[in-house]
Design a protein around this motif. Sequence first.
Motif, PDB file in Angstrom:
ATOM      1  N   ALA A   2     -31.782  -1.362  22.624  1.00  0.00           N
ATOM      2  CA  ALA A   2     -31.969  -0.094  23.334  1.00  0.00           C
ATOM      3  C   ALA A   2     -30.675   0.716  23.295  1.00  0.00           C
ATOM      4  O   ALA A   2     -29.587   0.154  23.339  1.00  0.00           O
ATOM      5  N   GLN A   3     -30.833   2.016  23.186  1.00  0.00           N
ATOM      6  CA  GLN A   3     -29.656   2.876  23.105  1.00  0.00           C
ATOM      7  C   GLN A   3     -29.358   3.586  24.426  1.00  0.00           C
ATOM      8  O   GLN A   3     -28.516   4.469  24.471  1.00  0.00           O
ATOM      9  N   THR A   4     -30.077   3.218  25.468  1.00  0.00           N
ATOM     10  CA  THR A   4     -29.796   3.781  26.794  1.00  0.00           C
ATOM     11  C   THR A   4     -29.936   2.692  27.857  1.00  0.00           C
ATOM     12  O   THR A   4     -30.559   1.657  27.633  1.00  0.00           O
ATOM     13  N   LEU A   5     -29.343   2.958  28.992  1.00  0.00           N
ATOM     14  CA  LEU A   5     -29.463   2.076  30.158  1.00  0.00           C
ATOM     15  C   LEU A   5     -30.080   2.877  31.299  1.00  0.00           C
ATOM     16  O   LEU A   5     -29.791   4.062  31.462  1.00  0.00           O
ATOM     17  N   ASN A   6     -30.901   2.219  32.105  1.00  0.00           N
ATOM     18  CA  ASN A   6     -31.620   2.931  33.160  1.00  0.00           C
ATOM     19  C   ASN A   6     -31.187   2.479  34.559  1.00  0.00           C
ATOM     20  O   ASN A   6     -30.172   1.792  34.723  1.00  0.00           O
TER      21      ASN A   6
END
Length: 215
Positions: A2-6
Amino acid sequence: MAQTLNTGWAVDWLRRSAAVVAENRVMLIELDREIGDGDHGENLDRGFSAIVAKLDEESPATPGAAFKLAAMTLMSKVGGAAGPLYGTAFLRAATAVGDADELDSGLLSAALAAARDGVVARGKAEVGEKTMIDAWTPAVDAAAAAAANGLSPAQTLAAAASAAQSGAESTDPLIARKGRASYLGERAIGHRDPGAASSALILQAAADAAAGAGA
């Protein structure tokens, strides 16, 4: 990867930070007893325990909201220098990410830089003065380089954490220029700055949370 963190990552980071601070509470107390007033580990443990209690009651909607919750809790629950400094760091990070639901490497790097700048604004410290800035500034630089090179969020935070640990170790031979430790002069040489040590632990928790999130 994944290229983002939530938000799940942000909450996991805070919970992991609480766990690692609790685990290292005695070590941080002893570091602070050597060159400070001995309350760093106790204060941080109290603050992060309070953050976990808050997270058990409410679910932040965004990473920024999680950071703001942490900031407000630390500022209200933690005495000494740690509460205002870490509280300001998380508050500036919250401002940097705004209402974003997902954080990419660039936004994470910006959040770390904003957090460091908040600590500098409040503590007026520079690199080489044996403070938590000696861990934060290398971390910020490493994160910026990683993000600029297109590395993933987990890789960006891993680079930051590694640099923070090296930065914390670099405080061992320094003479303190700020805070209570500055009164010791050369007697502070050979002792690690407790704020730099706790900063490295907390940034490693961020990297561990990112690795766990598959980012």
